[in-house]
Motif scaffolding. Structure first.
Motif, mmCIF file in Angstrom:
data_model
loop_
_atom_site.group_PDB
_atom_site.id
_atom_site.type_symbol
_atom_site.label_atom_id
_atom_site.label_comp_id
_atom_site.label_asym_id
_atom_site.label_seq_id
_atom_site.Cartn_x
_atom_site.Cartn_y
_atom_site.Cartn_z
ATOM 1 N N SER A 87 -11.120 3.487 1.439
ATOM 2 C CA SER A 87 -10.545 2.491 2.783
ATOM 3 C C SER A 87 -10.579 1.190 2.346
ATOM 4 O O SER A 87 -10.862 0.512 1.489
ATOM 5 C CB SER A 87 -11.934 2.647 4.238
ATOM 6 N N ALA A 88 -9.751 0.178 2.642
ATOM 7 C CA ALA A 88 -9.526 -1.111 3.361
ATOM 8 C C ALA A 88 -11.360 -2.037 3.008
ATOM 9 O O ALA A 88 -11.201 -2.786 2.120
ATOM 10 C CB ALA A 88 -9.063 -1.189 4.382
ATOM 11 N N GLU A 89 -12.073 -1.153 4.134
ATOM 12 C CA GLU A 89 -13.517 -1.267 4.303
ATOM 13 C C GLU A 89 -14.078 -1.740 2.747
ATOM 14 O O GLU A 89 -15.352 -2.603 3.032
ATOM 15 C CB GLU A 89 -14.152 -0.788 5.597
ATOM 16 N N GLU B 104 0.287 -0.369 -2.597
ATOM 17 C CA GLU B 104 -0.025 -2.044 -3.193
ATOM 18 C C GLU B 104 -0.768 -3.119 -2.378
ATOM 19 O O GLU B 104 -1.035 -3.614 -2.360
ATOM 20 C CB GLU B 104 1.720 -2.406 -2.367
ATOM 21 N N ARG B 105 -0.838 -3.207 -1.401
ATOM 22 C CA ARG B 105 -1.617 -3.325 0.232
ATOM 23 C C ARG B 105 -3.938 -3.156 -0.995
ATOM 24 O O ARG B 105 -4.455 -3.912 -0.591
ATOM 25 C CB ARG B 105 -2.232 -2.876 1.547
ATOM 26 N N PHE B 106 -4.082 -1.737 -1.243
ATOM 27 C CA PHE B 106 -5.131 -1.527 -2.019
ATOM 28 C C PHE B 106 -5.318 -2.812 -3.375
ATOM 29 O O PHE B 106 -6.224 -3.308 -3.294
ATOM 30 C CB PHE B 106 -4.768 -0.327 -2.411
ATOM 31 N N TRP B 107 -4.245 -2.833 -3.861
ATOM 32 C CA TRP B 107 -4.402 -3.756 -5.346
ATOM 33 C C TRP B 107 -4.502 -5.352 -4.380
ATOM 34 O O TRP B 107 -5.250 -5.635 -5.501
ATOM 35 C CB TRP B 107 -2.478 -3.154 -6.101
ATOM 36 N N ASP B 108 -3.403 -5.483 -3.887
ATOM 37 C CA ASP B 108 -3.395 -6.481 -2.902
ATOM 38 C C ASP B 108 -5.308 -7.255 -2.810
ATOM 39 O O ASP B 108 -5.885 -7.983 -3.121
ATOM 40 C CB ASP B 108 -2.837 -6.844 -1.991
ATOM 41 N N LEU B 109 -6.193 -5.704 -1.734
ATOM 42 C CA LEU B 109 -7.101 -6.254 -1.697
ATOM 43 C C LEU B 109 -7.958 -6.069 -3.067
ATOM 44 O O LEU B 109 -9.142 -7.132 -2.737
ATOM 45 C CB LEU B 109 -7.734 -4.457 -0.436
ATOM 46 N N LEU B 110 -8.467 -5.256 -3.941
ATOM 47 C CA LEU B 110 -9.281 -4.917 -4.828
ATOM 48 C C LEU B 110 -9.208 -6.615 -5.827
ATOM 49 O O LEU B 110 -10.046 -6.741 -6.360
ATOM 50 C CB LEU B 110 -8.662 -4.219 -5.638
ATOM 51 N N GLY C 22 -12.160 3.436 8.395
ATOM 52 C CA GLY C 22 -12.583 2.921 7.822
ATOM 53 C C GLY C 22 -11.371 1.690 6.835
ATOM 54 O O GLY C 22 -11.176 1.284 6.029
ATOM 55 N N ASP C 23 -9.873 1.877 8.160
ATOM 56 C CA ASP C 23 -8.360 1.573 8.079
ATOM 57 C C ASP C 23 -7.928 1.598 6.366
ATOM 58 O O ASP C 23 -8.193 1.439 4.904
ATOM 59 C CB ASP C 23 -8.702 -0.281 7.430
ATOM 60 N N GLN C 24 -7.782 3.298 6.429
ATOM 61 C CA GLN C 24 -7.308 4.370 4.835
ATOM 62 C C GLN C 24 -5.810 4.148 4.204
ATOM 63 O O GLN C 24 -5.380 2.877 4.698
ATOM 64 C CB GLN C 24 -6.967 5.446 5.807
ATOM 65 N N LEU C 25 -6.822 3.491 3.312
ATOM 66 C CA LEU C 25 -5.466 3.228 2.132
ATOM 67 C C LEU C 25 -5.149 3.823 0.950
ATOM 68 O O LEU C 25 -3.855 4.361 1.472
ATOM 69 C CB LEU C 25 -6.564 1.611 0.940
ATOM 70 N N LEU C 26 -6.409 4.799 0.129
ATOM 71 C CA LEU C 26 -5.319 5.460 -0.685
ATOM 72 C C LEU C 26 -6.745 7.024 -0.490
ATOM 73 O O LEU C 26 -7.509 6.878 0.423
ATOM 74 C CB LEU C 26 -5.945 4.800 -2.050
ATOM 75 N N VAL C 27 -5.501 7.941 -0.621
ATOM 76 C CA VAL C 27 -6.128 9.294 -0.267
ATOM 77 C C VAL C 27 -5.839 10.210 -1.986
ATOM 78 O O VAL C 27 -4.301 10.200 -2.475
ATOM 79 C CB VAL C 27 -5.436 10.268 0.416
#
Length: 202
Positions: free
Chosen positions: A114-116, A190-196, A22-27
């Motif tokens: 995930s990004a999804e 960084e991408r996580f916060w951009d998406l959220l 699901g396009d991993q962002l954070l673990v």
């Protein structure tokens, strides 16, 4: 919140290049697992009593929590379900009830965000209609970004195994706590916060 489900699932062997993540962002790192086992708000065992304290949007994370609200006659504004509870499949009545109105689907592996999943969460929160997200994988960690993304005064409710339902009435203090927690996850923060928060939504 609880990460009992994710604690036994592990994330060390997750391949970030895998096509089914699901396009991993954070673990979730091992050193945060114990913190997530602590409830983030008061615990209630009766859905009707909990609903008396709800005066804004209602976000339910978990099949059993969602089922209790539906049985009480209150469809959550956002419901996040994965057809499982405490690492086992929910019974058929619960599964059919909570997935009947599925609007969105997302892949979200155990102990990850995930990004999804984040895109589906944002879409659901922004919707004017009740929205159910069916997760392939696990939804255990979704309450954390939900608290950050939810509007002021919203209620985020998730299950605490063998105890009841944890009710978080969203405030700036709660958001700050969850932001600090998420910044300690491993991955592309960084991408996580951009998406959220929307800047990577287009």
């Amino acid at each position: 919140m609880t990460c009992d489900d994710t604690a036994d699932s592990g994330s060390a062997d997750t391949d970030p290049e895998s096509d089914d993540t699901g396009d991993q962002l954070l673990v979730l790192p091992d050193d945060l697992r114990h913190e997530l086992k602590e409830p983030m708000g008061p615990i209630e065992t009766d859905a009707d009593a909990l609903l008396e304290a709800v005066d804004g949007p209602l976000i339910a994370v978990g099949d059993v929590v969602t089922y209790h609200f539906l049985q009480a006659g209150r469809a959550p504004d956002v419901a996040v379900v994965d057809e499982r509870t405490k690492r086992s499949a929910v019974d058929e009545e619960i599964r059919e009830t909570v997935t009947e109105s599925t609007n969105l689907e997302a892949v979200n592996p155990p102990a990850e965000l995930s990004a999804e999943m984040i895109e589906a969460l944002r879409e659901a929160i922004a919707s004017d209609d009740p929205t159910t997200i069916l997760v392939e994988g696990e939804e255990d960690l979704v309450a954390v970004p939900a608290i950050v993304a939810a509007p002021e005064g919203a209620s985020v409710v998730y299950g605490q195994p063998d105890e009841g339902m944890v009710h978080v009435k969203v405030s700036d203090e709660h958001r700050a706590e969850m932001r600090a927690l998420l910044d300690r996850f491993e991955g592309d923060t960084e991408r996580f916060w951009d998406l959220l928060e929307g800047s990577d939504a287009e």
